[in-house]
Design a protein around this motif. Structure first.
Motif, short mmCIF file in Angstrom:
data_model
loop_
_atom_site.label_atom_id
_atom_site.label_comp_id
_atom_site.label_asym_id
_atom_site.label_seq_id
_atom_site.Cartn_x
_atom_site.Cartn_y
_atom_site.Cartn_z
N TRP A 1 0.85 -1.19 0.00
CA TRP A 1 0.00 0.00 0.00
C TRP A 1 0.89 1.24 0.00
CZ3 TRP A 1 -2.32 -2.88 4.59
CH2 TRP A 1 -3.34 -3.74 4.16
N GLN A 2 0.37 2.33 -0.57
CA GLN A 2 1.09 3.59 -0.61
C GLN A 2 0.26 4.67 0.09
OE1 GLN A 2 4.18 3.82 -1.75
NE2 GLN A 2 4.15 1.64 -2.35
N PRO A 3 0.90 5.50 0.90
CA PRO A 3 0.14 6.58 1.56
C PRO A 3 -0.39 7.57 0.54
CG PRO A 3 2.50 6.88 1.88
CD PRO A 3 2.34 5.54 1.24
N GLN A 4 -1.56 8.11 0.82
CA GLN A 4 -2.17 9.12 -0.01
C GLN A 4 -1.99 10.49 0.62
OE1 GLN A 4 -6.20 8.15 -1.15
NE2 GLN A 4 -5.69 6.00 -1.57
N ALA A 5 -2.29 11.52 -0.15
CA ALA A 5 -2.15 12.89 0.35
C ALA A 5 -2.95 13.05 1.64
CB ALA A 5 -2.62 13.87 -0.70
N GLY A 6 -2.30 13.58 2.66
CA GLY A 6 -2.96 13.79 3.94
C GLY A 6 -2.84 12.65 4.92
N ASP A 7 -2.38 11.48 4.47
CA ASP A 7 -2.20 10.35 5.38
C ASP A 7 -1.07 10.63 6.37
OD1 ASP A 7 -4.21 8.88 4.25
OD2 ASP A 7 -2.90 7.55 3.09
N ASP A 8 -1.25 10.16 7.58
CA ASP A 8 -0.23 10.28 8.63
C ASP A 8 0.27 8.88 8.97
OD1 ASP A 8 1.38 10.81 10.79
OD2 ASP A 8 -0.22 11.58 12.09
N TRP A 9 1.23 8.39 8.17
CA TRP A 9 1.80 7.07 8.40
C TRP A 9 3.12 7.23 9.16
CZ3 TRP A 9 1.45 3.29 3.65
CH2 TRP A 9 0.10 3.10 3.32
N ARG A 10 3.26 6.45 10.21
CA ARG A 10 4.47 6.48 11.02
C ARG A 10 5.13 5.12 10.92
NH1 ARG A 10 2.03 10.15 16.05
NH2 ARG A 10 0.79 11.48 14.67
N MET A 11 6.20 5.05 10.15
CA MET A 11 6.83 3.78 9.80
C MET A 11 7.73 3.31 10.94
SD MET A 11 5.38 3.50 6.90
CE MET A 11 6.14 1.94 6.40
N VAL A 12 7.62 2.01 11.25
CA VAL A 12 8.45 1.41 12.30
C VAL A 12 9.02 0.10 11.78
CG1 VAL A 12 7.16 2.48 14.19
CG2 VAL A 12 6.45 0.24 13.32
N GLY A 13 10.14 -0.32 12.39
CA GLY A 13 10.82 -1.50 11.91
C GLY A 13 10.68 -2.72 12.80
N ASP A 14 10.32 -2.54 14.07
CA ASP A 14 10.21 -3.68 14.98
C ASP A 14 9.28 -3.32 16.13
OD1 ASP A 14 11.71 -2.07 16.74
OD2 ASP A 14 13.59 -3.04 16.20
N TRP A 15 9.13 -4.28 17.05
CA TRP A 15 8.17 -4.09 18.14
C TRP A 15 8.55 -2.94 19.06
CZ3 TRP A 15 3.38 -5.59 18.91
CH2 TRP A 15 2.82 -5.39 20.18
N ASP A 16 9.84 -2.76 19.34
CA ASP A 16 10.27 -1.67 20.22
C ASP A 16 9.94 -0.31 19.60
OD1 ASP A 16 11.19 -3.40 22.15
OD2 ASP A 16 13.27 -3.35 21.45
N GLU A 17 10.23 -0.16 18.31
CA GLU A 17 9.89 1.10 17.63
C GLU A 17 8.38 1.31 17.61
OE1 GLU A 17 11.58 1.53 13.75
OE2 GLU A 17 13.60 1.02 14.41
N LEU A 18 7.65 0.22 17.46
CA LEU A 18 6.20 0.31 17.40
C LEU A 18 5.64 0.82 18.73
CD1 LEU A 18 3.90 -2.41 15.85
CD2 LEU A 18 3.33 -1.38 18.05
N THR A 19 6.08 0.23 19.84
CA THR A 19 5.55 0.66 21.14
C THR A 19 5.96 2.10 21.46
OG1 THR A 19 7.45 -0.42 22.22
CG2 THR A 19 5.39 -1.66 22.09
N ASP A 20 7.13 2.51 21.02
CA ASP A 20 7.53 3.91 21.21
C ASP A 20 6.59 4.84 20.42
OD1 ASP A 20 9.63 3.20 22.84
OD2 ASP A 20 11.16 3.38 21.28
N ALA A 21 6.25 4.44 19.20
CA ALA A 21 5.37 5.27 18.37
C ALA A 21 3.96 5.34 18.94
CB ALA A 21 5.33 4.72 16.94
N LEU A 22 3.55 4.31 19.69
CA LEU A 22 2.20 4.27 20.26
C LEU A 22 2.08 5.03 21.58
CD1 LEU A 22 0.96 0.61 19.67
CD2 LEU A 22 0.26 2.69 18.47
N ALA A 23 3.19 5.46 22.13
CA ALA A 23 3.18 6.05 23.48
C ALA A 23 2.17 7.19 23.65
CB ALA A 23 4.59 6.53 23.85
N PRO A 24 1.95 8.07 22.66
CA PRO A 24 1.01 9.18 22.87
C PRO A 24 -0.46 8.78 22.82
CG PRO A 24 2.62 9.67 21.12
CD PRO A 24 2.67 8.21 21.37
#
Length: 242
Positions: free
Chosen positions: A101-124
């Motif tokens: 899939w490719q992001p479209q205009a206005g999409d807010d995609w936050r790319m992560v590489g593993d579980w640790d990065e994922l949980t950091d991105a979810l913190a807020p």
């Protein structure tokens, strides 16, 4: 080139479409997760091979002429084993790699590489919807105090005080996803970049609701002798091979 016996590695909707075109001399292999089809003309094999060496032995012992990898884009270890086993057994290795899939205009995609990065991105965030499969089930007792998780996966699992588990299998409709998002009031979507149409509706609903998406990057997959982006082209190639 005539393919007398194909080993199809599956577990996806695309793989099932291919399997429905195969005769009894061919083998459709599944890891054993999810529903096992019982209406195919081809042989259905369930379970692992014992790594690349075990798969190579199977290929030789069963007289396989072609390996087709139509596994999930995130099944990187299976794909690596299949590529190595095919080389060892000296048979062609084909792969179905559906476009991401490719992001479209206005999409807010936050790319992560593993579980640790994922949980950091979810913190807020407070209420994520996980659509990663069963991986979050191993972390249900690590949920931060301010979060409540909703996890959608194939396997049924008991809810916990801080998580609800939704056992569901795609494809998912746009109307169904809208209803789920409205009912649960998610503030972020967590997804693999699986591609395809079966689960794409969740991205459309996230877009409609202005929700960010924490997206797990695709793993690097091995090169194949022939690579296809869709089932139709792969089936056409098989017709030529026959």
């Amino acid at each position: 080139m005539k393919m007398k016996r194909i080993l199809l590695l599956g577990g996806t909707g695309d793989a099932l479409r291919i399997a429905r075109q195969l005769g009894p001399e061919h083998v459709y292999s599944l890891a054993g997760l999810g529903k096992v089809p019982d209406d195919l003309a081809c042989t259905v094999r369930v379970g692992g091979f014992g790594g690349s060496e075990g798969m190579a032995r199977y290929i030789v012992d069963e007289g396989i002429d072609l390996v087709i990898d139509a596994t999930h884009p995130y099944a990187a270890q299976i794909s690596a084993n299949a590529a190595q086993a095919s080389r060892a057994a000296r048979v062609p290795y084909w792969a179905l790699h559906r476009p991401a899939w490719q992001p479209q205009a206005g999409d807010d995609w936050r790319m992560v590489g593993d579980w640790d990065e994922l949980t950091d991105a979810l913190a807020p965030f407070r209420k994520p919807l996980f659509t990663l499969g069963r991986e979050p089930l191993a972390h249900l007792y690590e949920i931060p105090p301010h979060q409540f998780w909703v996890v959608r996966c194939l396997e049924a699992h008991e809810d916990t005080a801080r998580a609800r588990i939704l056992a569901a299998r795609g494809p998912f409709t746009l109307e169904g996803e809208r209803a789920l998002f409205a009912l649960q009031a998610f503030d972020v979507l967590v997804s693999k970049n699986s591609g395809g149409q079966a689960t794409e509706a969740k991205l459309e609903v996230a877009r409609e609701r202005g929700l960010p998406v924490v997206m797990l990057r695709r793993p690097e997959l091995p090169a194949a002798e022939r690579e296809f982006e869709n089932v139709a082209d792969l089936l056409d190639a098989l017709q030529v091979a026959d």
